[in-house]
Design a protein around this motif. Structure first.
Motif, PDB file in Angstrom:
ATOM      1  N   VAL A 279      19.939  -8.657 -36.834  1.00 34.28           N
ATOM      2  CA  VAL A 279      20.685  -8.043 -35.713  1.00 34.28           C
ATOM      3  C   VAL A 279      19.672  -8.401 -34.647  1.00 34.28           C
ATOM      4  N   HIS A 280      20.126  -9.064 -33.834  1.00 31.21           N
ATOM      5  CA  HIS A 280      19.314  -9.741 -32.670  1.00 31.21           C
ATOM      6  C   HIS A 280      19.389  -8.616 -31.350  1.00 31.21           C
ATOM      7  N   GLY A 281      18.372  -8.519 -30.812  1.00 27.96           N
ATOM      8  CA  GLY A 281      18.176  -7.547 -29.912  1.00 27.96           C
ATOM      9  C   GLY A 281      17.465  -6.513 -30.513  1.00 27.96           C
ATOM     10  N   PHE A 282      17.456  -5.137 -29.552  1.00 31.28           N
ATOM     11  CA  PHE A 282      16.961  -3.893 -30.055  1.00 31.28           C
ATOM     12  C   PHE A 282      17.850  -3.267 -30.810  1.00 31.28           C
ATOM     13  N   VAL A 283      17.496  -2.094 -31.552  1.00 32.39           N
ATOM     14  CA  VAL A 283      18.322  -1.276 -32.390  1.00 32.39           C
ATOM     15  C   VAL A 283      19.202  -0.284 -31.613  1.00 32.39           C
ATOM     16  N   THR A 284      20.627  -0.735 -31.581  1.00 35.33           N
ATOM     17  CA  THR A 284      21.507   0.174 -31.075  1.00 35.33           C
ATOM     18  C   THR A 284      22.214   1.034 -31.725  1.00 35.33           C
ATOM     19  N   ASP A 285      22.786   0.493 -33.113  1.00 29.24           N
ATOM     20  CA  ASP A 285      23.469   1.189 -34.038  1.00 29.24           C
ATOM     21  C   ASP A 285      22.534   1.849 -34.964  1.00 29.24           C
ATOM     22  N   MET A 286      22.260   3.082 -34.662  1.00 29.74           N
ATOM     23  CA  MET A 286      21.364   4.034 -35.299  1.00 29.74           C
ATOM     24  C   MET A 286      21.873   4.106 -36.825  1.00 29.74           C
ATOM     25  N   THR A 287      23.149   4.406 -37.082  1.00 35.60           N
ATOM     26  CA  THR A 287      23.571   4.533 -38.354  1.00 35.60           C
ATOM     27  C   THR A 287      23.706   3.523 -39.376  1.00 35.60           C
ATOM     28  N   ALA A 288      23.675   2.167 -38.728  1.00 37.32           N
ATOM     29  CA  ALA A 288      23.209   1.043 -39.665  1.00 37.32           C
ATOM     30  C   ALA A 288      21.988   0.830 -40.046  1.00 37.32           C
ATOM     31  N   PHE A 289      21.172   1.217 -39.032  1.00 37.29           N
ATOM     32  CA  PHE A 289      19.452   1.150 -38.990  1.00 37.29           C
ATOM     33  C   PHE A 289      19.101   2.061 -40.195  1.00 37.29           C
TER      34      PHE A 289
END
Length: 132
Positions: free
Chosen positions: A66-76
């Motif tokens: 996942v490139h970029g910063f974390v936006t999908d907290m559920t997947a993270f």
């Protein structure tokens, strides 16, 4: 008059010192205890009819990067719940800075989920943490 002349240089020195170090305090994560080695226990004699059990295989967690910063907290959070290794974390989220226990890092405020302070277990796997 002499007292005011002495205060001018003192005030200017204090003003210069107050402007230094605006990067915030250093953050030293709490140290985790070292892994302990337990003495080996003697194995019980195997019966001839018993078949040795197959060793447990740990499936590595390898999602697409996942490139970029974390936006999908559920997947993270799902990824962290699988207890990845630091190398798996860096492969899955190459643009997020991973700060492990014992690593010295400044503690400035980042609101874009670009730096993750991880908590690890005795095996070195990431068990949780928080963004800062």
């Amino acid at each position: 008059m002499r007292r005011s002349l002495l205060l001018v240089p003192l005030c200017s020195v204090l003003a210069l010192l107050a402007g230094c170090g605006n990067k915030g305090p250093l953050y030293m994560p709490k140290a985790t205890p070292a892994a302990t080695v337990h003495p080996a226990t003697p194995a019980a004699p195997a019966t001839p009819a018993a078949k040795p059990a197959a060793p447990a295989v740990i499936t590595p967690v390898t999602p697409a990067p996942v490139h970029g910063f974390v936006t999908d907290m559920t997947a993270f959070n799902t990824f962290i719940a699988a207890h990845p290794t630091p190398d798996q974390f860096r492969a899955a989220y190459p643009d997020v800075l991973l700060v492990l226990p014992g690593t010295i890092a400044t503690r400035e405020l980042r609101t874009n989920n670009s730096r993750y302070f991880a908590e690890v277990d005795t095996n070195g796997r990431i068990t949780g943490g928080k963004f800062m």
